[in-house]
Design an enzyme around this catalytic site. Structure first.
Site, PDB file in Angstrom:
ATOM      1  N   CYS A  42       0.797  -1.213   0.000  1.00 57.10           N
ATOM      2  CA  CYS A  42       0.000   0.000   0.000  1.00 57.10           C
ATOM      3  C   CYS A  42       0.846   1.287   0.000  1.00 57.10           C
ATOM      4  O   CYS A  42       1.466   1.591  -0.995  1.00 57.10           O
ATOM      5  CB  CYS A  42      -0.976  -0.075   1.172  1.00 57.10           C
ATOM      6  N   HIS A  62      -3.515  -4.864   1.635  1.00 57.09           N
ATOM      7  CA  HIS A  62      -2.915  -5.133   2.956  1.00 57.09           C
ATOM      8  C   HIS A  62      -2.944  -6.625   3.263  1.00 57.09           C
ATOM      9  O   HIS A  62      -3.880  -7.097   3.922  1.00 57.09           O
ATOM     10  CB  HIS A  62      -3.705  -4.403   4.055  1.00 57.09           C
ATOM     11  N   GLU A  67      -1.415  -8.270   5.393  1.00 57.31           N
ATOM     12  CA  GLU A  67      -1.133  -8.599   6.809  1.00 57.31           C
ATOM     13  C   GLU A  67      -2.406  -8.594   7.656  1.00 57.31           C
ATOM     14  O   GLU A  67      -2.378  -8.965   8.821  1.00 57.31           O
ATOM     15  CB  GLU A  67      -0.091  -7.616   7.383  1.00 57.31           C
TER      16      GLU A  67
HETATM   17  N1  GLN Z   1      -3.837   6.469   0.884  1.00 58.83           N
HETATM   18  C1  GLN Z   1      -2.569   6.194   1.476  1.00 58.83           C
HETATM   19  C2  GLN Z   1      -1.467   7.012   0.837  1.00 58.83           C
HETATM   20  O1  GLN Z   1      -1.666   7.616  -0.147  1.00 58.83           O
HETATM   21  C3  GLN Z   1      -2.214   4.732   1.354  1.00 58.83           C
HETATM   22  C4  GLN Z   1      -3.208   3.933   2.154  1.00 58.83           C
HETATM   23  C5  GLN Z   1      -2.661   2.689   2.775  1.00 58.83           C
HETATM   24  O2  GLN Z   1      -1.466   2.509   2.934  1.00 58.83           O
HETATM   25  N2  GLN Z   1      -3.566   1.873   3.215  1.00 58.83           N
HETATM   26  O3  GLN Z   1      -0.393   7.062   1.359  1.00 58.83           O
END
Ligand code: GLN
Length: 201
Positions: A80, A180, A182
């Protein structure tokens, strides 16, 4: 020899990654400053808020040391916000200070407001890995970045796509997920990273 995984612990969802690796029998260490890096056999850059993590990476002088380790082949698993921080190209945010290393174009928060967060059943196929292909992986997407379908550069293997966009990729020693892994109690991806990228080194 037993392995140690460093988990970048500046902000965000680092604690669960540590628990998953510990449950798989490896030690973990929180990475907060350059002195925490020597001796690790792999690194996780977790989800969170990429702009906040970026600011802290700058404050703690971590960008260059992390970049050097990645260039030297350290296995890295990014999820992410971590994927955003390793993307070589970022639509609208390209000046965000970050290590980079993944030959990809990524758009932050690209899944739209109404479906900010969602779960999707993902068909992951990694050559030679029966455990992952056996049953779908529940992908939890939280304000997830989107990998642009035609923004996948040379050297990047797409291991899973969802609605036409890659969501799991590998480029050499880097494994990147826009979701994610995890959070679901399914540790197959962490295990795959350990067996095929960390222990294979
Ligand atoms: N929206 C977050 C970002 O731009 C990322 C979201 C996440 O890591 N779950 O950093």
């Amino acid at each position: 020899m037993s392995k140690t995984i460093g988990v970048l612990a500046l902000q965000g969802a680092f604690a669960r990654h540590m628990q998953v690796f510990e449950s798989l029998g490896v030690s973990t260490v929180e990475v907060r400053e350059p002195d925490d890096l020597p001796g690790i056999n792999g690194l996780v850059i977790p989800g969170g808020e990429s702009t906040t993590i970026s600011k802290m990476l700058v404050r703690w002088d971590l960008i260059e040391p992390i970049k050097r380790l990645i260039d030297n082949g350290l296995p890295v698993f990014v999820t992410c916000a971590g994927l955003i921080l390793l993307a070589d190209h970022l639509v609208n945010w390209d000046d965000l200070p970050r290590p980079g290393g993944l030959n990809l174009t990524v758009v932050r928060n690209a899944y739209g407001r109404q479906i900010d967060s969602f779960e999707a059943s993902l068909e992951i196929s990694i050559p030679g890995d029966p455990a992952l292909s056996e049953s779908p992986f529940n992908g939890v997407f939280i304000r997830a970045p989107r990998i642009v379908a035609d923004g996948v550069g040379e050297g990047v293997e797409v291991l899973c796509s969802f609605e036409g966009h890659p969501v799991l990729v590998r480029q050499g020693n880097i494994l990147g997920a826009s979701f994610h892994p995890e959070l679901t109690g399914d540790d197959r991806l962490h295990e795959w990273f350990l067996n095929n990228m960390v222990n294979a080194r």
